[in-house]
Write an enzyme that holds these catalytic residues in place. Structure first.
Site, PDB file in Angstrom:
ATOM      1  N   HIS A 227       1.149   4.035   2.278  1.00 56.27           N
ATOM      2  CA  HIS A 227       1.552   4.826   3.437  1.00 56.27           C
ATOM      3  C   HIS A 227       3.061   5.074   3.386  1.00 56.27           C
ATOM      4  CE1 HIS A 227      -2.220   3.888   6.054  1.00 56.27           C
ATOM      5  NE2 HIS A 227      -2.291   5.083   5.489  1.00 56.27           N
TER       6      HIS A 227
ATOM      7  N   ASP B 129       5.533   4.923   5.379  1.00 54.24           N
ATOM      8  CA  ASP B 129       6.507   3.988   5.932  1.00 54.24           C
ATOM      9  C   ASP B 129       6.671   2.728   5.076  1.00 54.24           C
ATOM     10  OD1 ASP B 129       3.847   3.544   6.841  1.00 54.24           O
ATOM     11  OD2 ASP B 129       4.546   2.224   8.435  1.00 54.24           O
ATOM     12  N   HIS B 130       5.960   2.689   3.937  1.00 57.94           N
ATOM     13  CA  HIS B 130       6.105   1.579   2.997  1.00 57.94           C
ATOM     14  C   HIS B 130       6.628   2.026   1.631  1.00 57.94           C
ATOM     15  CE1 HIS B 130       3.898  -1.504   5.463  1.00 57.94           C
ATOM     16  NE2 HIS B 130       3.553  -0.384   6.070  1.00 57.94           N
TER      17      HIS B 130
ATOM     18  N   HIS C  10      -7.393  -2.208   6.273  1.00 57.99           N
ATOM     19  CA  HIS C  10      -6.497  -1.145   6.711  1.00 57.99           C
ATOM     20  C   HIS C  10      -7.151   0.187   6.395  1.00 57.99           C
ATOM     21  CE1 HIS C  10      -2.755   0.236   8.252  1.00 57.99           C
ATOM     22  NE2 HIS C  10      -2.302   0.749   7.119  1.00 57.99           N
TER      23      HIS C  10
ATOM     24  N   HIS D 158       0.859  -1.187   0.000  1.00 60.64           N
ATOM     25  CA  HIS D 158       0.000   0.000   0.000  1.00 60.64           C
ATOM     26  C   HIS D 158       0.894   1.236   0.000  1.00 60.64           C
ATOM     27  CE1 HIS D 158       0.917  -0.536   4.243  1.00 60.64           C
ATOM     28  NE2 HIS D 158       0.337   0.590   4.572  1.00 60.64           N
TER      29      HIS D 158
END
Length: 248
Positions: free
Chosen positions: A62, A64-65, A136, A60
């Site tokens: 976000h 932090d990814h 999520h 996904h």
């Protein structure tokens, strides 16, 4: 198959864990799953190096990814590698368009291929991959690499995902917080264990990842809480951990 955890942390830095990133390698095929902050550094210290990564599979979008995506592109360009394929859920193409628009010089440096996928079977970097929606705060996919390895992405503990993981030798699952934390979009260990038990999921080994600072010092209690309701070889994933997985 070899799975290397490059980043097992979250959006809140700890100093010990970088953000999400996992390298999956098998029979000459290689893919980086997620590319959070710090991942390109771990690629050099514990992985095959950024030059060796030509495909990124996103769960996904976000930060932090995805936050090391452009640094990965730039590093590859400087090393003479001018191609990158990015595969991910709906919105991946517009995400990359926006990132490259903000850094226009990248258009001349990297030949980018973007694919958007949804639930079902596909081929990514030579791997047969099955995808499944998670639960999520934005569209997120879990991925399964035949019966050997699966990664939950970010998700609450839901029976549909537990069923998707059934029969997998090794699973890396989001378990961001210890019990007692009021949280949505991520599971606590008791929630995860109870959901896997209800689904009667057959998992050979379970690694807990995507841990927030709140989990520090509670690792044993988290594993004990999970295995109280679900009988599995449960362990904490750590940055740099590399696991060899045989065909089940």
């Amino acid at each position: 198959m070899r799975v290397t955890f490059l980043g097992t942390g979250s959006a809140m830095p700890t100093g010990d864990r970088y953000q999400a990133g996992i390298v999956v390698e098998d029979a000459g095929n290689r893919v980086l799953v997620d590319c959070g902050s710090g991942v390109i550094h771990r690629l050099q210290s514990h992985g095959p190096g950024y030059e060796a990564i030509d495909t990124v599979l996103l769960t996904h979008h976000h930060l932090d990814h995805i936050s090391d995506l452009l640094p990965l592109c730039n590093a590859r360009y400087l090393a003479g590698e001018e191609h990158l394929t990015v595969v991910g859920p709906e919105g991946t193409e517009s995400l990359l368009d926006d990132l490259f628009e903000a850094h226009e010089q990248m258009d001349d440096e990297i030949e980018l291929t973007v694919r958007e996928i949804g639930p079902g079977s596909t081929t990514v970097a030579g791997f047969d991959v099955e995808a499944q929606w998670t639960q999520h705060s934005m569209p997120c996919l879990a991925y399964r690499f035949d019966d050997r390895f699966a990664f939950s992405g970010d998700s609450e503990a839901i029976e549909e995902l537990a069923t998707f993981l059934d029969g997998t030798a090794v699973v890396a699952h989001d378990c961001s917080f210890p019990d007692g934390i009021d949280v949505s979009n991520h599971p606590t260990p008791s929630q995860l264990g109870e959901t896997l038990a209800t689904a009667d999921a057959d998992i050979g080994r379970l690694y807990l990842t995507h841990r927030y600072p709140h989990a520090d010092g509670h690792e044993k209690a988290m594993l004990d809480s999970l295995t109280a309701s679900y009988d599995v070889d449960a362990r904490m994933a750590q940055d740099g951990l590399s696991v060899t997985i045989d065909q089940r």
